[in-house]
Design an enzyme around this catalytic site. Sequence first.
Site, short mmCIF file in Angstrom:
data_model
loop_
_atom_site.label_atom_id
_atom_site.label_comp_id
_atom_site.label_asym_id
_atom_site.label_seq_id
_atom_site.Cartn_x
_atom_site.Cartn_y
_atom_site.Cartn_z
N HIS A 70 0.87 -1.18 0.00
CA HIS A 70 0.00 0.00 0.00
C HIS A 70 0.91 1.23 0.00
CE1 HIS A 70 -3.13 2.86 1.03
NE2 HIS A 70 -4.05 1.89 0.98
N ASP A 71 0.92 1.95 -1.11
CA ASP A 71 1.89 3.04 -1.25
C ASP A 71 1.64 4.19 -0.28
OD1 ASP A 71 -0.42 3.80 -2.57
OD2 ASP A 71 0.60 4.55 -4.36
N THR A 150 -4.33 19.64 -53.16
CA THR A 150 -5.52 19.04 -52.55
C THR A 150 -5.61 17.60 -53.05
OG1 THR A 150 -6.98 19.82 -54.34
CG2 THR A 150 -6.73 21.25 -52.41
N HIS A 151 -5.91 16.68 -52.16
CA HIS A 151 -5.92 15.24 -52.47
C HIS A 151 -4.54 14.78 -52.95
CE1 HIS A 151 -10.35 15.30 -52.22
NE2 HIS A 151 -10.26 16.44 -52.88
N SER A 273 22.19 3.07 -42.80
CA SER A 273 23.37 2.21 -42.62
C SER A 273 23.78 1.56 -43.93
CB SER A 273 23.05 1.12 -41.58
OG SER A 273 22.00 0.29 -42.03
N LYS A 278 21.26 8.85 -48.23
CA LYS A 278 19.94 9.13 -47.67
C LYS A 278 19.96 10.28 -46.67
CE LYS A 278 16.65 7.06 -48.29
NZ LYS A 278 16.21 5.77 -47.71
N GLU A 285 9.11 11.74 -38.63
CA GLU A 285 8.47 10.43 -38.53
C GLU A 285 8.28 10.02 -37.07
OE1 GLU A 285 10.06 8.38 -42.68
OE2 GLU A 285 11.32 8.29 -40.89
#
Length: 448
Positions: A70-71, A150-151, A273, A278, A285
């Site tokens: 019981h904390d 758009t789209h 890698s 790149k 992300e």
Amino acid sequence: MIDRYTRPEMGHIFSLENKYAIWQEIEILACEAQAELGKIGITKEEAAWIRSRAGFDKEEVDAIEAVTNHDVIAFLTDMGRHIDAGVPEGDPKPSRWVHFGMTSSDLGDTALCYQLVQATDILLDDCKRLGEICKRRAFEERETLCVGRTHGIHAEPMTFGMKFGSWAWELKRDYDRLGDARANVAFGAISGAVGTYSSIDPFVEEYVCEHLGLAHDPLSTQVISRDHHAYLAGVLATTAATCERIATEIRNLQRTDALEVEEPFRKGQKGSSAMPHKRNPITAEKVCGLSRVVKANAQVAFDNVALWHERDISHSSAERVAQADSFIALDHMFQCLIRIVDGLVLYPNRMLANLDKTRGLIYSSKVLLALVETGITREEAYAIVQENAMATWHEVQDCVSGTSFRDKLEADSRCTLGSQQLDAIFDPQSFLARKDVVFDRLEGLEFA
């Protein structure tokens, strides 16, 4: 949340050290309130002793909890030892007044709301910083031409400053929502079992909450209702969605096919890698990935609202994970975007090249309206524009040479527009004559 994404300022708020420090202050304030009230026997001298001697040792609390499971009891036991140290043998122990008439939820729920206020204050500062950067960059790129999409398809010319400005306005709405959610969660409750104040005077609750800068819950049921917490979690999710929107746009524009922007690429940084060339939008992300965590955790908060009767603790384990993770993740997302947006690299020449990529198709709406103004029907005008546009599309898609959309129109005997009229229409600035109204509005944007 893993250390990789935890900023010390935010991580500290959800640490046991901070939680125990808040618990200690609440217990001390409750003793001082009882002494001032003068109904249960605690003297102001004892309350002063408790404040001066109170303390805790996290390792000791953990050791006691390993036995008690019981904390709160573990914490109170250790705090009591600190308070009573130095009390002459045989004298009454001042620690007997600690937690008098209170429940674990009185302590834990009030402390949790205080922690959530602390954490929200950090996010408010984060949101303000990012919003102000977006506003500054909007004016820096006020005249930078680019194509609007758009789209995912080229639509009409705009300026890149409008993208930054749109983000700034959305962040302002997030800032306001965070402020409202802060006020909505800034509550405390010290009302005893099932919230009837059966063993504690309401004055104690009012006193403690006032000193903590919280409002006292007008009717708690031993716990503070979790709709407060769910509302905050929903705002965190919405704010995370804004961050994801910004990061998604940057990721899309960094694609090799577009290459209009790049997130900062630090000296010595490696992109892959296997492929040394790149330069991946890895930070954007990461923002999108963490947004999924924050949005998913909002569902946890919604599920925590419906407890059994006056209370249970089915919410406790879930929110110990979800709340900390959401705040820590969103704070990290903000730090990432502050760096990205402030240092976002723009390629205006690439934007102009993309603007012309469809050989003038983006001006079709202006051509349509101009044809109608010459007196022909909209149906006739639409047929002229679409037929020439589709012919241009096929040439663009097949990567074959051919005349531009403008030249095709000029060669079409049905087109009732002269050469000078076509030149004026096929000027990207013709779309932006009223853009100043957007920036005039943005000028008044303040994060306050």
